[in-house]
Design an enzyme around this catalytic site. Sequence first.
Site, PDB file in Angstrom:
ATOM      1  N   PHE A  48     -38.617 -13.361   4.682  1.00 17.74           N
ATOM      2  CA  PHE A  48     -37.351 -14.045   4.373  1.00 17.74           C
ATOM      3  C   PHE A  48     -36.177 -13.079   4.230  1.00 17.74           C
ATOM      4  O   PHE A  48     -35.169 -13.406   3.610  1.00 17.74           O
ATOM      5  CB  PHE A  48     -37.507 -14.913   3.114  1.00 17.74           C
ATOM      6  CG  PHE A  48     -38.793 -15.676   3.091  1.00 17.74           C
ATOM      7  CD1 PHE A  48     -39.013 -16.663   4.044  1.00 17.74           C
ATOM      8  CD2 PHE A  48     -39.802 -15.366   2.199  1.00 17.74           C
ATOM      9  CE1 PHE A  48     -40.215 -17.352   4.084  1.00 17.74           C
ATOM     10  CE2 PHE A  48     -41.008 -16.049   2.230  1.00 17.74           C
ATOM     11  CZ  PHE A  48     -41.213 -17.046   3.173  1.00 17.74           C
ATOM     12  N   ILE A  84     -43.745 -13.078  11.388  1.00 14.88           N
ATOM     13  CA  ILE A  84     -43.638 -13.061   9.928  1.00 14.88           C
ATOM     14  C   ILE A  84     -44.115 -14.379   9.342  1.00 14.88           C
ATOM     15  O   ILE A  84     -43.965 -14.630   8.151  1.00 14.88           O
ATOM     16  CB  ILE A  84     -42.196 -12.765   9.470  1.00 14.88           C
ATOM     17  CG1 ILE A  84     -41.236 -13.883   9.886  1.00 14.88           C
ATOM     18  CG2 ILE A  84     -41.721 -11.458  10.030  1.00 14.88           C
ATOM     19  CD1 ILE A  84     -39.846 -13.715   9.276  1.00 14.88           C
ATOM     20  N   GLY A  85     -44.661 -15.234  10.184  1.00 13.67           N
ATOM     21  CA  GLY A  85     -45.159 -16.518   9.694  1.00 13.67           C
ATOM     22  C   GLY A  85     -44.535 -17.694  10.423  1.00 13.67           C
ATOM     23  O   GLY A  85     -44.956 -18.825  10.290  1.00 13.67           O
ATOM     24  N   LEU A 131     -39.419 -24.760  21.011  1.00  9.14           N
ATOM     25  CA  LEU A 131     -40.527 -24.149  21.755  1.00  9.14           C
ATOM     26  C   LEU A 131     -41.873 -24.753  21.382  1.00  9.14           C
ATOM     27  O   LEU A 131     -42.764 -24.858  22.201  1.00  9.14           O
ATOM     28  CB  LEU A 131     -40.550 -22.633  21.515  1.00  9.14           C
ATOM     29  CG  LEU A 131     -39.295 -21.890  21.982  1.00  9.14           C
ATOM     30  CD1 LEU A 131     -39.421 -20.406  21.684  1.00  9.14           C
ATOM     31  CD2 LEU A 131     -39.059 -22.109  23.470  1.00  9.14           C
ATOM     32  N   THR A 178     -45.055 -25.850  15.056  1.00  8.65           N
ATOM     33  CA  THR A 178     -44.653 -24.701  14.239  1.00  8.65           C
ATOM     34  C   THR A 178     -43.198 -24.832  13.816  1.00  8.65           C
ATOM     35  O   THR A 178     -42.822 -24.423  12.728  1.00  8.65           O
ATOM     36  CB  THR A 178     -44.871 -23.368  14.977  1.00  8.65           C
ATOM     37  OG1 THR A 178     -44.162 -23.386  16.201  1.00  8.65           O
ATOM     38  CG2 THR A 178     -46.338 -23.105  15.234  1.00  8.65           C
ATOM     39  N   GLN A 219     -41.952 -24.714  10.010  1.00 12.73           N
ATOM     40  CA  GLN A 219     -41.028 -23.677   9.581  1.00 12.73           C
ATOM     41  C   GLN A 219     -39.793 -24.299   8.929  1.00 12.73           C
ATOM     42  O   GLN A 219     -39.315 -23.842   7.898  1.00 12.73           O
ATOM     43  CB  GLN A 219     -40.616 -22.808  10.773  1.00 12.73           C
ATOM     44  CG  GLN A 219     -39.782 -21.597  10.367  1.00 12.73           C
ATOM     45  CD  GLN A 219     -39.278 -20.811  11.571  1.00 12.73           C
ATOM     46  OE1 GLN A 219     -39.261 -21.309  12.699  1.00 12.73           O
ATOM     47  NE2 GLN A 219     -38.872 -19.572  11.349  1.00 12.73           N
ATOM     48  N   LYS A 234     -32.719 -21.621  20.707  1.00  9.43           N
ATOM     49  CA  LYS A 234     -31.945 -20.866  19.715  1.00  9.43           C
ATOM     50  C   LYS A 234     -32.739 -20.780  18.421  1.00  9.43           C
ATOM     51  O   LYS A 234     -33.784 -21.398  18.272  1.00  9.43           O
ATOM     52  CB  LYS A 234     -30.589 -21.539  19.496  1.00  9.43           C
ATOM     53  CG  LYS A 234     -29.725 -21.560  20.760  1.00  9.43           C
ATOM     54  CD  LYS A 234     -28.286 -22.022  20.504  1.00  9.43           C
ATOM     55  CE  LYS A 234     -28.156 -23.516  20.410  1.00  9.43           C
ATOM     56  NZ  LYS A 234     -26.743 -23.972  20.458  1.00  9.43           N
ATOM     57  N   GLY A 235     -32.211 -20.000  17.492  1.00 17.11           N
ATOM     58  CA  GLY A 235     -32.944 -19.721  16.264  1.00 17.11           C
ATOM     59  C   GLY A 235     -33.083 -20.938  15.373  1.00 17.11           C
ATOM     60  O   GLY A 235     -32.225 -21.810  15.329  1.00 17.11           O
ATOM     61  N   GLU A 251     -33.161 -19.966  10.120  1.00 11.90           N
ATOM     62  CA  GLU A 251     -32.098 -19.983   9.126  1.00 11.90           C
ATOM     63  C   GLU A 251     -31.344 -21.305   9.072  1.00 11.90           C
ATOM     64  O   GLU A 251     -31.012 -21.790   7.994  1.00 11.90           O
ATOM     65  CB  GLU A 251     -31.121 -18.838   9.403  1.00 11.90           C
ATOM     66  CG  GLU A 251     -31.824 -17.497   9.310  1.00 11.90           C
ATOM     67  CD  GLU A 251     -30.920 -16.321   9.647  1.00 11.90           C
ATOM     68  OE1 GLU A 251     -30.902 -15.367   8.860  1.00 11.90           O
ATOM     69  OE2 GLU A 251     -30.252 -16.342  10.689  1.00 11.90           O
TER      70      GLU A 251
END
Lengths: 159, 734
Positions: B238, B464-465, B626, B630, B634, B697-698, B701
């Site tokens: 994190f 990282i998970g 994707l 998951t 997340q 995209k991410g 966050e």
Amino acid sequence: MRVKFTVNGEERTADDVWEGESLLYVLRERLGLPGAKNACEQGECGSCTVYLDDTPVCACLVAAGQVQDREVRTVEGLGSEEELDPVQQAFIERGAVQCGFCTPGLIVAAHDLIRRNPCPKDAEIREALAGNLCRCTGYEKIIDAVHTAAAHSRGEATS
Amino acid sequence: MSEQGIGAALTRVEARDKVTGAARYTADVVLPGMAYAALVSSQVSAGRLRSLDVSAAKAAPGVLGVFSHLDRPTWHRVPAIPYFGETRMPFSDDRIHHAGQHIAIVVASTRQQAAHAAALVKAEYEAGKPVPTLEKALPSAYVAAQGNYVNFPQETVRGTPEEALAGSPVRVKAEYRTALISHAPIEPSVTTATWEGDELTLYDTSQAVVVHRGLVATAFGLPEDKVRLVCPLIGGAFGAKTHVWGHTLLVALAARRLGRPVQVVITRKQMFTTTGHQPPTVQRIEIGAERDGRLRVITHDSTNSTSFVAERPENTVLSSVATYAVPNLRTRVRLARMNFGTPTAMRTPGDGPGSFALECALDELAHELGADPVELRRRNHADVHPQSGKPWSGKNLLECYRIGAERFGWHRRDRRPGTRREGNDLIGYGMATARRVEHHRAAESTVDIRTDGGVVVRTATQDIGGGTLTTMIQVAADALGVAPDKVTITVGDTDLPPGAPTFGSITSGSNGSAVRLAAQDARGAAIRLAVGDKGSPLHGLAEDAVDVRDGRLFAKADPRRGETYAVLLTRNRVNPLRGNGKYSPAESQYETSTFGAHFTEVRIDRDLPRVRVVRHLAVIDCGIVLNTKTARNQAQGGIIGSIGVALMEELRQDPVSGRALAPALTDYHVPVNADIGQIDVHFVNKPDHNSNPLGAKGLGEICSIGVSAAVANAVFNATGRRIRDLPITPRRLL
Ligand code: FES
Ligand code: FES
């Protein structure tokens, strides 16, 4: 001192154990069983949960000397190469695993819950697992997984 | 969804190892002859070390060495910032800047012996007068000069903010505070260092092996290729493992001096004090608007604490700069130094605390106007980037509002606060917008197709998970036209092609693009090989007349004509066929961001005012998703983490010394099973190809931004009480 106990069904011996050593330390550093995790080493997170005889404990809080002649079962001792335990299987299926650092402890705690209570309700699951911290999943999927595992253990099929 | 991989709800590839205990994390790596270190922490928060007596520690059983500033470690250079934790190298002098600062490292044959000996180190201090808290530091707050971490404009002006305020028919003005909070990943930070001559290998809990290698190399004056960083799996981060912190260098130093591998596992307490945190903020916002709700002006003034050994401004004000169409604006960020550890990026830097302030202020405005909060946000939608005027690469925020309001049943909200109840419970609805700048990073990958039809992806990113191993496999499988179960992946090692860091939500877009390019390269090479090979049924075809599915190349015009990768490569004796992918983000004509909308229902017992989030819905626009499984996991985790920020998380400080009062998981409350209601996540799931070749995209966050404001706004709706300080504890509601 020398400590002799059963781990996952096998007789094991650890030599030169210090007074202050924890069961977690013996498992991880002396017996090569790193499944139980060292996340706080002060009983706060549950990542090190293992069975001592039939009770789940925080291995970091149990003095190594206390396990003499007793039986310990870690996440490595649940299920087998060929067949995972229903709890392990359900954690995979339900996506209850993210970083996985809390997982070994949670699996032992959930395993114990289902043994005691084959049909746990949401609130009972939340209560039983409240000592196991997970910072990634947000718990929803963990609760799903426990329901699924419980159903499997009762011999029911789930979707 | 593509049948070949992208978007599928594939189960995480490493899940089996994680449930059986077979997964190996950094602390599980045992090297032959390895010794163990323990770090000694300063007990005071300011001043100097008058003396440090290490004789008893040195004489303790099993001890191999004790090192401190007295040994005058010679660091080659302070590594370039950012991504190095502090400007002061560990042990470089006798000065103390915060409680918990490393003042010595003790190495022994076992971990127990090291911990025991560390307790025998006797420090005497010449205690200074600490600046204990942000509150006390505020009078000396300053605007930092550009450089180092100060890499965004500290002050921004648009239009004529003062005039616009004066002429605004409706104004709201308020001060918001966010708390000092901690990442508290369940896995502590760990480093194992081993030297062979002048070559250093580090097993390190690192969110960015490639970046960190360079920093470590600089500290020791080594060429980069003499340092190898390995990070097999991370047990959560994190942001806590975004930077190189002192312990990593100290362990490498001790290993060099002792000539054997050394490992340190940071204690839980040290996790709270030496691997960063999100600094507390004080933010003043003033908004001027027309009566119809159109924004005329926003001013946003924010101050956050930083340490005496690093300047780290939180870019909270970007929320005001980049979220809504507002013609006039003034923002300013200031730093205030206090004697506490150095802050760092924490999910989500800047936008986490910034969106809390801005999105609450908008709710206050909506209330003032008697307007619907969703409608108010729609009315101020930024069709282009409000600061640069550039178009967005892709934006579906209006759709997020629409879907969210519908699914949540937003119309059932009563505008009058404190009116909905059920039994003893007050019920409230709240919402907020989420927006996050999408960052890009260069990344490389290779994709090998082997003669047995198996595929290997190699790239030095890390998991990282969040599910990176799985999503990268899906990307490769999709681009190659093979089943995902044929693909394996190796990450987390600087010996691999340099991958992207796993922070700042970079991995999916940037590293995913590199993997995709590598897979396309391999696929193209295989097709070229086939059409040029007399022995192939595809011989003589144009390259674009060939397609691949399930590992079989075939003529588009006649799918019966074809052969598998395995047959093609075996016959041609090519093993492996390697594709290379190099993604380098180009200067873009677009602004790229991720977006979302959060909707929350809280219930509050009237007698015991503990806030329960019983229902939360997030609608997220992060390009193409994707892996729906998951991704949803997340996102849920990120939302719950932020519910913790809203309701309970705070690392409390002693008002005199500034020390963390109770740096332990028992006192630093994170949400546990018993706290959480139903969390729903919906993805808009439209690819953003203007952003990167993959269109993803991410997510790490954006899912957490705006949650704390949505909760606070729901609390207002339930009670009529506006709580402007996080966390919203029962005490604050009494
Ligand atoms: S490691 Fe034992 S409870 Fe955390
Ligand atoms: S999965 Fe990371 S802490 Fe639970």
